[in-house]
Motif scaffolding. Structure first.
Motif, short mmCIF file in Angstrom:
data_model
loop_
_atom_site.label_atom_id
_atom_site.label_comp_id
_atom_site.label_asym_id
_atom_site.label_seq_id
_atom_site.Cartn_x
_atom_site.Cartn_y
_atom_site.Cartn_z
N ASN A 156 41.63 32.23 48.89
CA ASN A 156 41.48 32.55 47.47
C ASN A 156 40.73 33.87 47.27
OD1 ASN A 156 42.89 30.42 46.36
ND2 ASN A 156 41.11 29.08 46.34
N LEU A 157 39.67 34.10 48.04
CA LEU A 157 38.94 35.36 47.93
C LEU A 157 39.82 36.55 48.30
CD1 LEU A 157 35.47 34.46 49.45
CD2 LEU A 157 35.95 35.07 47.09
N VAL A 158 40.57 36.41 49.37
CA VAL A 158 41.46 37.50 49.81
C VAL A 158 42.53 37.76 48.75
CG1 VAL A 158 43.20 38.15 51.53
CG2 VAL A 158 41.01 37.18 52.26
N ARG A 159 43.10 36.68 48.20
CA ARG A 159 44.14 36.83 47.17
C ARG A 159 43.59 37.60 45.96
NH1 ARG A 159 45.10 31.69 46.16
NH2 ARG A 159 46.45 31.56 47.97
N ARG A 160 42.37 37.26 45.52
CA ARG A 160 41.77 37.95 44.37
C ARG A 160 41.51 39.42 44.68
NH1 ARG A 160 36.79 34.72 42.83
NH2 ARG A 160 37.53 32.90 43.92
N ARG A 161 41.01 39.70 45.87
CA ARG A 161 40.73 41.09 46.23
C ARG A 161 42.01 41.91 46.32
NH1 ARG A 161 35.89 40.07 50.58
NH2 ARG A 161 34.37 39.43 49.03
N LEU A 162 43.07 41.31 46.86
CA LEU A 162 44.34 42.02 46.92
C LEU A 162 44.90 42.29 45.53
CD1 LEU A 162 46.05 40.28 49.96
CD2 LEU A 162 45.22 42.64 49.83
N GLU A 163 44.74 41.34 44.62
CA GLU A 163 45.19 41.55 43.25
C GLU A 163 44.42 42.68 42.58
OE1 GLU A 163 44.75 37.73 41.44
OE2 GLU A 163 46.57 36.93 42.38
N GLU A 164 43.12 42.79 42.89
CA GLU A 164 42.32 43.88 42.34
C GLU A 164 42.77 45.23 42.89
OE1 GLU A 164 38.28 43.03 43.30
OE2 GLU A 164 38.17 41.31 41.94
N GLU A 165 43.21 45.26 44.13
CA GLU A 165 43.62 46.50 44.77
C GLU A 165 45.04 46.91 44.41
OE1 GLU A 165 41.86 48.65 46.67
OE2 GLU A 165 40.15 47.43 46.09
N ASP A 166 45.84 46.00 43.88
CA ASP A 166 47.24 46.30 43.56
C ASP A 166 47.31 47.34 42.46
OD1 ASP A 166 49.98 46.26 43.31
OD2 ASP A 166 50.02 44.44 42.11
N PRO A 167 47.89 48.51 42.76
CA PRO A 167 47.95 49.56 41.74
C PRO A 167 48.99 49.29 40.66
CG PRO A 167 49.07 50.28 43.72
CD PRO A 167 48.45 48.94 44.02
N GLY A 168 49.94 48.40 40.92
CA GLY A 168 50.91 48.04 39.89
C GLY A 168 52.24 48.74 39.98
N SER A 169 52.24 50.02 40.32
CA SER A 169 53.50 50.75 40.39
C SER A 169 53.37 51.84 41.46
CB SER A 169 53.83 51.40 39.04
OG SER A 169 52.92 52.44 38.78
N PRO A 170 54.50 52.35 41.93
CA PRO A 170 54.44 53.44 42.92
C PRO A 170 53.71 54.67 42.38
CG PRO A 170 56.64 52.50 42.88
CD PRO A 170 55.87 51.88 41.74
N GLU A 171 53.88 54.95 41.09
CA GLU A 171 53.21 56.11 40.50
C GLU A 171 51.70 55.91 40.48
OE1 GLU A 171 55.70 54.44 38.95
OE2 GLU A 171 57.35 55.85 39.29
N ALA A 172 51.27 54.71 40.12
CA ALA A 172 49.83 54.42 40.11
C ALA A 172 49.25 54.49 41.51
CB ALA A 172 49.59 53.04 39.49
N LEU A 173 50.00 54.02 42.50
CA LEU A 173 49.55 54.10 43.89
C LEU A 173 49.38 55.56 44.31
CD1 LEU A 173 48.86 52.86 46.61
CD2 LEU A 173 51.31 52.78 47.11
#
Length: 64
Positions: free
Chosen positions: A24-41
């Protein structure tokens, strides 16, 4: 939080419960790191690269 860590280190929390909590902790941290789109990344990478370059220009990073 520290009570939970203490209990885990003492072996008082069953392994399946620990694994569930870690996932659960890893899942939350990955969601926080997800930029959302290639442009945002691309923007995040560019900002990170620029921050590294600014640090290198100030002499705070060792040269290779």
């Amino acid at each position: 939080m520290t009570i939970g860590i203490d209990w885990a280190e003492r072996g008082w929390i069953p392994d399946p419960v620990l694994r569930w909590g870690i996932r659960n902790l890893v899942r939350r941290r990955l969601e926080e790191e997800d930029p959302g789109s290639p442009e945002a990344l691309a923007l995040r990478r560019r900002a990170f690269r620029d921050a590294l370059r600014r640090g290198a220009q100030r002499g705070s990073m060792p040269s290779t």
